[in-house]
Design an enzyme around this catalytic site. Structure first.
Site, mmCIF file in Angstrom:
data_model
loop_
_atom_site.group_PDB
_atom_site.id
_atom_site.type_symbol
_atom_site.label_atom_id
_atom_site.label_comp_id
_atom_site.label_asym_id
_atom_site.label_seq_id
_atom_site.Cartn_x
_atom_site.Cartn_y
_atom_site.Cartn_z
ATOM 1 N N TYR A 170 -89.599 0.344 0.929
ATOM 2 C CA TYR A 170 -89.890 -0.803 0.151
ATOM 3 C C TYR A 170 -89.851 -0.313 -1.426
ATOM 4 O O TYR A 170 -89.815 -1.201 -2.097
ATOM 5 C CB TYR A 170 -91.275 -1.467 0.600
ATOM 6 C CG TYR A 170 -91.221 -1.851 1.961
ATOM 7 C CD1 TYR A 170 -90.766 -2.960 2.399
ATOM 8 C CD2 TYR A 170 -91.750 -1.245 2.991
ATOM 9 C CE1 TYR A 170 -90.489 -3.292 3.631
ATOM 10 C CE2 TYR A 170 -92.016 -1.311 4.275
ATOM 11 C CZ TYR A 170 -91.170 -2.375 4.688
ATOM 12 O OH TYR A 170 -91.001 -2.819 5.975
ATOM 13 N N LYS A 214 -91.131 6.263 17.356
ATOM 14 C CA LYS A 214 -91.678 5.236 16.998
ATOM 15 C C LYS A 214 -93.123 5.303 17.587
ATOM 16 O O LYS A 214 -93.253 4.787 18.624
ATOM 17 C CB LYS A 214 -91.104 3.794 17.062
ATOM 18 C CG LYS A 214 -91.750 2.614 16.539
ATOM 19 C CD LYS A 214 -90.963 1.372 16.405
ATOM 20 C CE LYS A 214 -91.646 0.241 15.747
ATOM 21 N NZ LYS A 214 -90.940 -0.918 15.724
ATOM 22 N N SER A 256 -94.832 -0.340 6.023
ATOM 23 C CA SER A 256 -95.347 -0.997 4.924
ATOM 24 C C SER A 256 -97.041 -0.505 4.749
ATOM 25 O O SER A 256 -97.157 -0.796 3.558
ATOM 26 C CB SER A 256 -95.610 -2.522 5.819
ATOM 27 O OG SER A 256 -96.413 -2.276 6.999
ATOM 28 N N LYS A 315 -90.790 7.072 12.653
ATOM 29 C CA LYS A 315 -91.661 5.854 12.037
ATOM 30 C C LYS A 315 -93.100 5.891 12.720
ATOM 31 O O LYS A 315 -93.306 6.075 13.832
ATOM 32 C CB LYS A 315 -90.860 4.686 12.187
ATOM 33 C CG LYS A 315 -91.389 3.402 12.057
ATOM 34 C CD LYS A 315 -90.801 2.112 12.458
ATOM 35 C CE LYS A 315 -91.617 0.821 11.870
ATOM 36 N NZ LYS A 315 -91.280 -0.033 12.490
HETATM 37 C C1 PBG Z 1 -90.625 -4.700 14.726
HETATM 38 C C2 PBG Z 1 -90.784 -3.603 13.767
HETATM 39 C C3 PBG Z 1 -91.943 -3.136 13.164
HETATM 40 C C4 PBG Z 1 -91.729 -2.617 11.873
HETATM 41 C C5 PBG Z 1 -90.221 -2.458 12.035
HETATM 42 N N1 PBG Z 1 -89.678 -3.244 12.895
HETATM 43 C C6 PBG Z 1 -93.487 -3.698 13.380
HETATM 44 C C7 PBG Z 1 -93.819 -3.152 14.759
HETATM 45 O O1 PBG Z 1 -93.319 -2.436 15.444
HETATM 46 O O2 PBG Z 1 -94.875 -3.873 15.196
HETATM 47 C C8 PBG Z 1 -92.577 -2.059 10.851
HETATM 48 C C9 PBG Z 1 -92.247 -1.604 9.586
HETATM 49 C C10 PBG Z 1 -93.240 -1.448 8.483
HETATM 50 O O3 PBG Z 1 -94.391 -1.769 8.909
HETATM 51 O O4 PBG Z 1 -92.971 -1.489 7.445
HETATM 52 N N2 PBG Z 1 -90.326 -3.692 16.139
#
Ligand code: PBG
Length: 337
Positions: free
Chosen positions: A321, A202, A282, A256
């Site tokens: 989404y 991530k 997102s 991700k």
């Molecule tokens: C939280 C989390 C995040 C997302 C999924 N779980 C945000 C982040 O790490 O700041 C992002 C998902 C998205 O942007 O669609 N840990």
């Protein structure tokens, strides 16, 4: 390696692109409804459908509506939903205690879905950011995100989620050692069937902005997440992260964001051969929707092309989404045949 082709004009690749039936016949990868995990935002209250301006087409829904949503998703054949809570700022604290409240919003939502639609999978994020008044995924002291103290909180959060009926836990916090702690806690508490889909690679990405709007973390976040989420410049490190999570008991792994990191998806799948997922986050969704709304691209085709890219890269599935929209489209097409 591709077979060496006879030279032109004996070889004409366009022969295989001439008609729709031929293109279908030689198609190498396919998107299926079985590949989809649908992230859904939940909010307290009744009869709430709150649009999220930075994610056109996505709404936060209240618990009285979540059963219907799950029912629709199951009817379309979507295997799994990932529930995310919009947490009221008044319950956010520096210690993020709401994360392991058995009756917090996301745990109540999970029970509600399981009661009404037992046959759809439920995935929950294990991370403190929806509950932490600092907006971080871990506990913060003097501006430092604490690793080992956070693990204790994540363990409690994970157990409360398993108790609520979650089928898949998605540690998304990027603390070191979290998968081991969670796996051990699940084994010791009769939750050995709960799967872990770790957010293994991530990245500290600019593409999460709209999500933070959706869960109400935008104003809360102090600083950035670069001391725990990965540097976008790194590839080998992603493989190390995946190896660690698998060795700690993850069943499936995630990369991700998605589209900007297809090289990582491809390498992870090739090197480990485990169930590999991408999160089309997102910001990726927002870009496609914004361009489509402006008439700059064909939104439906861009959606399908972007999701197909994950399959081509070797992903077994995608958190997106677009899940409901694409599943609806596929169901309509199937009905035509
Ligand atoms: C939280 C989390 C995040 C997302 C999924 N779980 C945000 C982040 O790490 O700041 C992002 C998902 C998205 O942007 O669609 N840990």
């Amino acid at each position: 390696m591709p077979h060496p082709a006879a030279p032109f004009p004996m070889t004409r690749p366009r022969r295989l692109r001439r008609t729709d039936w031929m293109r279908r016949l030689v198609r190498e990868t396919r998107l299926s409804v079985d590949d989809l995990i649908w992230p859904v935002f939940v909010v307290d209250g009744e009869n709430q459908r709150q649009p999220i301006p930075s994610m056109p087409g996505v709404e936060r829904v209240s618990l009285d509506l979540i059963g219907q949503l799950a029912n629709d998703a199951a009817g379309l054949g979507i295997p799994c939903m990932a529930l995310f809570p919009y947490t009221d700022p008044s319950v956010k604290t520096p210690e993020a205690e709401e994360a392991w409240n058995p009756d917090n919003l996301v745990n109540r939502a999970t029970r509600e879905v399981k009661r009404q639609v037992p046959d759809i999978g439920i995935m929950l994020d294990v991370a403190l950011d929806p509950y932490n008044s600092d907006g971080h995924d871990g506990l913060v002291r003097d501006g430092v995100i604490l690793n080992d103290e956070t693990l204790m909180a994540l363990e409690k959060q994970a157990l409360a989620q398993a108790e609520a009926g979650a089928d898949i836990l998605g540690p998304s916090d990027m603390m070191d050692g979290r998968v081991a702690i969670i796996r051990q806690a699940l084994e010791q508490n009769d939750f050995s069937d709960v799967a872990i889909l770790s957010y293994a690679a991530k990245y500290a990405s600019a593409f999460y902005g709209p999500f933070r709007d959706a869960v109400g973390a935008t104003g809360a976040l102090k600083g950035d997440k670069k001391t725990y989420q990965m540097d976008p410049a790194n590839t080998d490190e992603a493989l190390r992260e995946v190896a660690i999570d698998l060795s700690e008991g993850a069943d499936m792994v995630m990369v991700k964001p998605g589209l900007p990191y297809l090289d990582i998806c491809s390498r992870v799948k090739r090197e480990f051969g485990v169930p590999t997922y991408a999160y089309q986050v997102s910001g990726e969704y927002a870009m496609i929707q914004a361009a489509a709304q402006n008439g700059w691209i064909d939104g439906q085709r861009a959606m399908l092309e972007s999701l197909g890219a994950f399959k081509r890269a070797g992903c077994d599935g995608i958190l997106t989404y677009f899940a409901r929209e694409v599943a609806t489209l596929m169901a309509e097409e199937a009905a035509e045949l």
